[in-house]
Each structure stands twice: as structure tokens, then as C-alpha cells.
Design a protein around this motif. Sequence first.
Motif, PDB file in Angstrom:
ATOM      1  N   PRO A   1     -64.521  47.448 122.912  1.00 59.00           N
ATOM      2  CA  PRO A   1     -65.920  47.004 122.890  1.00 59.00           C
ATOM      3  C   PRO A   1     -66.888  48.062 122.386  1.00 59.00           C
ATOM      4  O   PRO A   1     -66.497  49.179 122.054  1.00 59.00           O
ATOM      5  CB  PRO A   1     -66.193  46.719 124.369  1.00 59.00           C
TER       6      PRO A   1
ATOM      7  N   LEU B   1     -69.692  50.289 123.818  1.00 58.76           N
ATOM      8  CA  LEU B   1     -70.162  50.773 125.110  1.00 58.76           C
ATOM      9  C   LEU B   1     -71.612  51.198 124.966  1.00 58.76           C
ATOM     10  O   LEU B   1     -71.929  52.046 124.138  1.00 58.76           O
ATOM     11  CB  LEU B   1     -69.292  51.954 125.537  1.00 58.76           C
TER      12      LEU B   1
ATOM     13  N   ARG C   1     -75.025  52.726 126.592  1.00 55.96           N
ATOM     14  CA  ARG C   1     -75.643  53.504 127.669  1.00 55.96           C
ATOM     15  C   ARG C   1     -77.129  53.636 127.390  1.00 55.96           C
ATOM     16  O   ARG C   1     -77.526  53.940 126.271  1.00 55.96           O
ATOM     17  CB  ARG C   1     -75.039  54.905 127.757  1.00 55.96           C
TER      18      ARG C   1
ATOM     19  N   ARG D   1     -75.905  43.777 135.025  1.00 55.11           N
ATOM     20  CA  ARG D   1     -75.562  44.149 136.390  1.00 55.11           C
ATOM     21  C   ARG D   1     -75.220  45.618 136.556  1.00 55.11           C
ATOM     22  O   ARG D   1     -74.928  46.052 137.648  1.00 55.11           O
ATOM     23  CB  ARG D   1     -74.390  43.284 136.865  1.00 55.11           C
ATOM     24  N   ARG D   2     -75.200  46.374 135.449  1.00 50.06           N
ATOM     25  CA  ARG D   2     -74.841  47.789 135.578  1.00 50.06           C
ATOM     26  C   ARG D   2     -75.561  48.601 134.510  1.00 50.06           C
ATOM     27  O   ARG D   2     -76.037  48.049 133.526  1.00 50.06           O
ATOM     28  CB  ARG D   2     -73.330  47.963 135.483  1.00 50.06           C
ATOM     29  N   ARG D   3     -75.618  49.886 134.749  1.00 50.08           N
ATOM     30  CA  ARG D   3     -76.372  50.762 133.834  1.00 50.08           C
ATOM     31  C   ARG D   3     -75.669  50.890 132.491  1.00 50.08           C
ATOM     32  O   ARG D   3     -76.303  50.941 131.454  1.00 50.08           O
ATOM     33  CB  ARG D   3     -76.546  52.140 134.461  1.00 50.08           C
ATOM     34  N   THR D   4     -74.341  50.996 132.505  1.00 46.13           N
ATOM     35  CA  THR D   4     -73.586  51.074 131.265  1.00 46.13           C
ATOM     36  C   THR D   4     -72.849  49.758 131.081  1.00 46.13           C
ATOM     37  O   THR D   4     -72.173  49.300 132.007  1.00 46.13           O
ATOM     38  CB  THR D   4     -72.576  52.235 131.327  1.00 46.13           C
ATOM     39  N   VAL D   5     -73.021  49.120 129.922  1.00 45.93           N
ATOM     40  CA  VAL D   5     -72.350  47.840 129.694  1.00 45.93           C
ATOM     41  C   VAL D   5     -71.424  47.949 128.480  1.00 45.93           C
ATOM     42  O   VAL D   5     -71.585  48.832 127.627  1.00 45.93           O
ATOM     43  CB  VAL D   5     -73.352  46.679 129.469  1.00 45.93           C
ATOM     44  N   ALA D   6     -70.437  47.056 128.428  1.00 45.38           N
ATOM     45  CA  ALA D   6     -69.533  46.979 127.281  1.00 45.38           C
ATOM     46  C   ALA D   6     -69.744  45.631 126.611  1.00 45.38           C
ATOM     47  O   ALA D   6     -69.586  44.584 127.246  1.00 45.38           O
ATOM     48  CB  ALA D   6     -68.080  47.132 127.737  1.00 45.38           C
TER      49      ALA D   6
ATOM     50  N   TYR E   1     -70.559  40.217 127.195  1.00 44.88           N
ATOM     51  CA  TYR E   1     -69.890  41.391 127.760  1.00 44.88           C
ATOM     52  C   TYR E   1     -68.373  41.313 127.563  1.00 44.88           C
ATOM     53  O   TYR E   1     -67.806  40.234 127.364  1.00 44.88           O
ATOM     54  CB  TYR E   1     -70.245  41.530 129.253  1.00 44.88           C
ATOM     55  N   CYS E   2     -67.745  42.472 127.631  1.00 42.46           N
ATOM     56  CA  CYS E   2     -66.300  42.600 127.437  1.00 42.46           C
ATOM     57  C   CYS E   2     -65.575  42.281 128.741  1.00 42.46           C
ATOM     58  O   CYS E   2     -66.044  42.635 129.824  1.00 42.46           O
ATOM     59  CB  CYS E   2     -66.001  44.042 127.008  1.00 42.46           C
TER      60      CYS E   2
END
Lengths: 356, 73
Positions: free
Chosen positions: B17, B19, B21, B37-42, B54-55
Motif C-alpha cells: 500500500p 503508507l 503519515r 481511525r488512526r494517525r498513520t493509514v495505509a 484502506y489496505c
Amino acid sequence: MPALLLDDDAVLQRPMVLPVARGPVSAEVLALLRGGRGHDLQPLVEAALAAVADVLRDDDLQLALFCLYEVHYGGFAGVPDDLEWSPVLSAARLRIERDVEAVLRAAVRLPPRPEPTAAAVAEALFAITSAESGPSLARHLARSATLEQLREFLVQRSVYTLKEADPHSWAIPRLSGRAKAALVEIQSDEYGGGRPGRIHSAIFAGTMRSLGLDDAAGAYVDLVPAVVLTSLNTMSLFGLNRRLRGAVVGHLAAFEMTSAVPNRFYGNAFRRLGFGEETTWYFDEHVEADAVHEQIAARDLAGGLVAAEPELLDDVLFGAAVSLLVDGWPGEHMLQRWAAGESSLRAPLPEEAARG
Amino acid sequence: MVDRVPPVLIVACPDGPLLVRGEVEVRTPDGRALPQRRRTVALCRCGKSTIKPYCDGTHKIIGFRTEPETPED
């Protein structure tokens, strides 16, 4: 995202109740934790290690190790906190760990050694984790597991998952630079990114409650087979020994890299039996989270560590190989017992027992 | 030496994916924010994720391969 708001109290974990002994070594460890003198512990450990057929599948020694580690985690109700550094308990732990590590090193085959660069290490880790035979437990659960089997699955998982991420957190102060930033990035997500209700172990506790299970730490330790304890104990061994920081990093990388796809099946298993978001949130969360974590863990954590400390390459591969071996055993155990028409637990769940 | 850290950083993961940030919002074409739902997404780039954008790790099952992305020097 489920609109589940948990207050702080709902996600607090309290010290666990002492488990029931499974042999002479665990009995003596428990006696010590209850305030006994423990003069006999060391000879009992030596005798048990000399006689044991397979230390990785031995109920007595793995339960003893579990208790020796638990004093470093949430601890036991009624056991004084200063026993964490009891010389007698520490000596027993180190002695059992020595044999466990030796057996683990003999049991795994390391893949060909990649170049000590972040990219090559990541590629090697993706190669060994994708060579896995596949999530057969996950497939069984998604296709045909009964409600009783899904409850047993949660019970077996609870021993580790109610302290999810904790064993690997021991590594944080032992790393630096890229690897440290990567580990904290992953663990921060595991611990809810600042929101207590999103701590992964707290979300899992909600899954347990939604199936009428007790979410107290250690509530079901007496019901799980040795291999479930071995899986957690192996992580604790790697996490609590600085010299094994390469192994704990490799372990976390492999753990994350074999998690996203099975979790999709687990979520489907509970949906198939009609459970809603309060049950499946934990698994759905991990599909997305672990697809992120596996990239960070392979490239920045494991790759970054090897780039900084190339001499740790073999231990990174060792930790990954151990995860692929040992963390698969609880699933194999469940499938074997269920195929034989039996429960995977050592004793029935309390309410099943009451029902007779 | 001070390394310039961009506010948003996208890492193109080989065979995997993107990534992401940093502070970034993913929206639908009509401007509604997608859950983050999170700071770092894929972000999926194999096209087969079940939770797009999302991955979900599916790229590994289908043997998705990226061409080597050549850095500019």
C-alpha cells in the motif's frame, strides 16, 4: 466505527487471581507467591527440566513461567509487588528460560540470510510470513464453527489478548532511532492513540463480554492448554531480555504480518452467527490496523533495527520464525480437539459446568 | 543538519500500500470525510482491499507487484 464509548473504569484491568498448580514446579512458585519460603524451588526446577519430554508443551513448567512473568505485568491479587525482583523467583525464571530458548533455537529453521538493509530484511520477512500454510483456524471459524467453538476461541485468545502489545513494549527503551520510532508508532495505535476505550485489549474485553464471557485478566488461565501459555511466555522471554531485542522485534514483525487476513475471517465468523459490531469491532479494527502495522514493522522496525545493528539480523529472523511456529500451536490444538468432537479447554467453562 | 520533515509523508511500499503519515483527510467525491481511525493509514493500491480506500493485506494473497519506483536524486 461503532459508537461505543467506554468510560475509564470499564477498561481498567486489575491484578489476576492466582491460577491452580499443574505440577511440582508451578506449585512451589505459587507457594512462594503466597508468602512461602521456597527453599525447594531450584532443585525442583532442575529435576523437572531434566525429566521433561518437551519443555515447550509442558503444563507445569509453562504455568510456572507464566506466573514468574506475570509479576512483571499486572501481577496477582494479594501478592506483594516486591516479589517482582525476588532473587529466588528470578533465578528459577532464568533457569527455565535457558532451556526454553535452547529448544526454540533448535526447533526453528532460519531462512537464507538477506543483506542487512531495511529493504532486504522487509522482503525476507514478507517471504517467510507468506509461505505460511494459511489461516486454517480462521477458515474453519469463518465457515463452520459452532457458538461453543467461538467462545472457546475467545477464551484461548484472552490469555494474551487481554495484555495485547504489552510483551513487545518491553523493547521500547532497548531500541533507538528509526526502530524505536516505529515500535512506538505501532504500540501507540495498539494502546488506543490516547483514547482508553480504543486500547486493543479493552476492545477485546468488549468482545468477550458480548459473548457472556468474563473479561477479568487471567479469568481463564486454568482452562487453557500449555501451548497457549507458551505463546505468551515466548513473547515475555524475548521482551524481558535485552540481549534478545532482535528476537522481540522479529517476533512482532511476523505477528503483525500474519494478522490482518485471519482477522477478516474471525470477524466473518461472528457475523455468520449473527453477532454485531460490539463483537466484531476488535477483529475489524485489526484488519485495518495490522495492514498498517505490518508495513511499519517489516520496514522501519525490523529493517531499521538491522540497518542500525547488523549483528542482530539472525535474532530478528529467529524471533520471526519462532512466532510462525509457536503462535500457530493454539490454533492447531483447537482444530485437533474440535475434529475429535472434544472441547479445546482443560475443563468446561463455569456456566457449561453448572448446566452439566 | 536539520532534515526538513514534510507535514504529510507518503511511503510507497513495494508490492503493497501507500503508507500515509501526517494530517490528511480522505473524502468522498461529494466532500464527506471518510472515517480515519488512526494517525498513520495505509491506502490500497492493489485494488482488491475489502475496506477501500484502506489496505487490508489482500495484496499479499493476490501476488500484487509494483514496478520498482526510482528515487530522484
